[in-house]
Each structure stands twice: as C-alpha cells, then as structure tokens.
Scaffold this motif. Structure first.
Motif, PDB file in Angstrom:
ATOM      1  N   ASP A 104       1.821   2.054 -10.804  1.00 47.31           N
ATOM      2  CA  ASP A 104       1.908   0.589 -10.222  1.00 47.31           C
ATOM      3  C   ASP A 104       1.131  -0.396 -11.307  1.00 47.31           C
ATOM      4  OD1 ASP A 104       3.045   1.130  -7.978  1.00 47.31           O
ATOM      5  OD2 ASP A 104       1.246   0.983  -6.644  1.00 47.31           O
ATOM      6  N   LYS A 154       3.647  -1.698 -14.270  1.00 43.44           N
ATOM      7  CA  LYS A 154       4.702  -2.556 -14.333  1.00 43.44           C
ATOM      8  C   LYS A 154       4.711  -3.499 -14.982  1.00 43.44           C
ATOM      9  CE  LYS A 154       5.143  -1.880  -9.132  1.00 43.44           C
ATOM     10  NZ  LYS A 154       5.301  -2.383  -7.834  1.00 43.44           N
ATOM     11  N   LYS A 206       9.754  -5.742 -10.968  1.00 43.33           N
ATOM     12  CA  LYS A 206       9.351  -6.049  -9.620  1.00 43.33           C
ATOM     13  C   LYS A 206       9.306  -4.906  -8.743  1.00 43.33           C
ATOM     14  CE  LYS A 206       9.472 -10.969 -10.001  1.00 43.33           C
ATOM     15  NZ  LYS A 206      10.392 -11.628 -10.420  1.00 43.33           N
ATOM     16  N   GLU A 207      10.234  -4.800  -7.522  1.00 43.19           N
ATOM     17  CA  GLU A 207      10.558  -3.750  -6.540  1.00 43.19           C
ATOM     18  C   GLU A 207      11.960  -3.183  -6.970  1.00 43.19           C
ATOM     19  OE1 GLU A 207       8.074  -3.007  -4.366  1.00 43.19           O
ATOM     20  OE2 GLU A 207       6.894  -4.783  -5.509  1.00 43.19           O
ATOM     21  N   GLU A 208      12.454  -3.186  -7.924  1.00 43.02           N
ATOM     22  CA  GLU A 208      13.528  -2.635  -8.267  1.00 43.02           C
ATOM     23  C   GLU A 208      13.445  -1.003  -8.552  1.00 43.02           C
ATOM     24  OE1 GLU A 208      15.652  -4.544 -11.505  1.00 43.02           O
ATOM     25  OE2 GLU A 208      15.809  -6.234 -10.339  1.00 43.02           O
ATOM     26  N   HIS A 209      12.171  -0.734  -8.896  1.00 46.15           N
ATOM     27  CA  HIS A 209      12.209   0.722  -8.968  1.00 46.15           C
ATOM     28  C   HIS A 209      12.167   1.576  -7.645  1.00 46.15           C
ATOM     29  CE1 HIS A 209       7.852  -0.158  -7.747  1.00 46.15           C
ATOM     30  NE2 HIS A 209       7.738   1.095  -7.645  1.00 46.15           N
ATOM     31  N   LEU A 210      11.769   0.952  -6.570  1.00 45.85           N
ATOM     32  CA  LEU A 210      11.913   1.526  -5.317  1.00 45.85           C
ATOM     33  C   LEU A 210      13.206   1.708  -4.943  1.00 45.85           C
ATOM     34  CD1 LEU A 210       8.977  -0.261  -3.583  1.00 45.85           C
ATOM     35  CD2 LEU A 210       8.931   2.081  -4.234  1.00 45.85           C
ATOM     36  N   GLU A 211      14.124   0.594  -5.263  1.00 45.72           N
ATOM     37  CA  GLU A 211      15.675   0.678  -5.021  1.00 45.72           C
ATOM     38  C   GLU A 211      16.250   1.905  -5.808  1.00 45.72           C
ATOM     39  OE1 GLU A 211      19.481  -2.121  -5.949  1.00 45.72           O
ATOM     40  OE2 GLU A 211      17.780  -2.966  -5.192  1.00 45.72           O
TER      41      GLU A 211
END
Length: 143
Positions: free
Chosen positions: A64, A67, A105-110
């Motif tokens: 984290d 990032k 941002k949160e694109e890694h989770l996607e």
C-alpha cells in the motif's frame, strides 16, 4: 482491462520467486508504469503475504505504501512453462503464469479481481500456460 503486448513475455524461466518478481517489476519499470522503487515493494509485499493465488498463478504487486511509485496502471503477463515455486520445498506452490500489476488508486484491486475471476477456471490458466504466442495470450483479455 487494457493489455499491452509489450508487457507479455512467453517461455520465461526463473530459479526462484524473487527473481520472477523482479522480472515482472522490471517490465513495469521499463514500460514507464512504475518507478524503480516499486520492485523492492513487490518483493516486500510477497514477504508480508504471499502473492501466490492458487491455480498456478501469482500476482506480484506492491505494498500500500508503494502506491506513490505507480505512474500509470499496467499488467505484465509472464508465462513460465516450467513453473516457479512461491512456496517451500516441503509445501511447493508452483506458478506457471505471473501477473505483475501496478494500479493507480484503487485500480489495482480491479485488476486483481479480473485476473482472479478469469484464472478461477484452471482451464483458462492451462490455455495461457500452453499459449505459443504473445497474441494468443492477449486475446484472452480483450473485451
């Protein structure tokens, strides 16, 4: 999920998981997706919690805190026909497909979710591991 053919490598071989993770990271660095410090964060992430996901896949990615090292979202897809062990000698966890990811941002989770859903069917992993060309691998992720 946009796939860059320049980030797909077939028929690779690694002596250990750290070498494999560094290779995935170097593809992302060379492509301008991450800063060089991201590679050490990928190795640290695997030490904290294995990036081996089962079904013969590993998804190396940064911590984290790393990032800030991500410049743009990207996925390195690396085929390792002989496999690389992400476990131990006593409890091997062999990966034949590596997905080195970096996401803004949160694109890694996607990215993790999309890869995991596709690879939940082991037949899909076999197709990737048996692919003979970069184009063959890329077509599985077009849509």
């Amino acid at each position: 999920m946009e796939i860059q053919k320049s980030l797909i490598k077939i028929n690779q071989n690694f002596s250990n998981k750290e070498e494999a993770i560094k290779y995935c990271g170097s593809l992302l660095v060379d492509g301008g997706y991450v800063k060089p410090n991201y590679i050490s964060a990928m190795i640290e992430r695997d030490r904290e919690l294995s990036v081996y996901m089962g079904n013969f896949i590993a998804i190396p990615h940064g911590t984290d805190e790393s990032k800030k090292e991500v410049l743009k979202t990207g996925v390195a897809i690396v085929q390792v026909p002989r496999g690389v062990n992400f476990g131990t000698v006593e409890n091997p966890k062999i990966a034949t497909m590596l997905f080195g990811i970096a996401g803004i941002k949160e694109e890694h989770l996607e990215l993790i979710q999309k890869i995991s859903i596709f690879c939940a069917d082991v037949d899909n992993v076999v197709k990737l591991a048996d692919a003979q060309t970069i184009e063959e691998i890329a077509k599985y992720f077009e849509n």
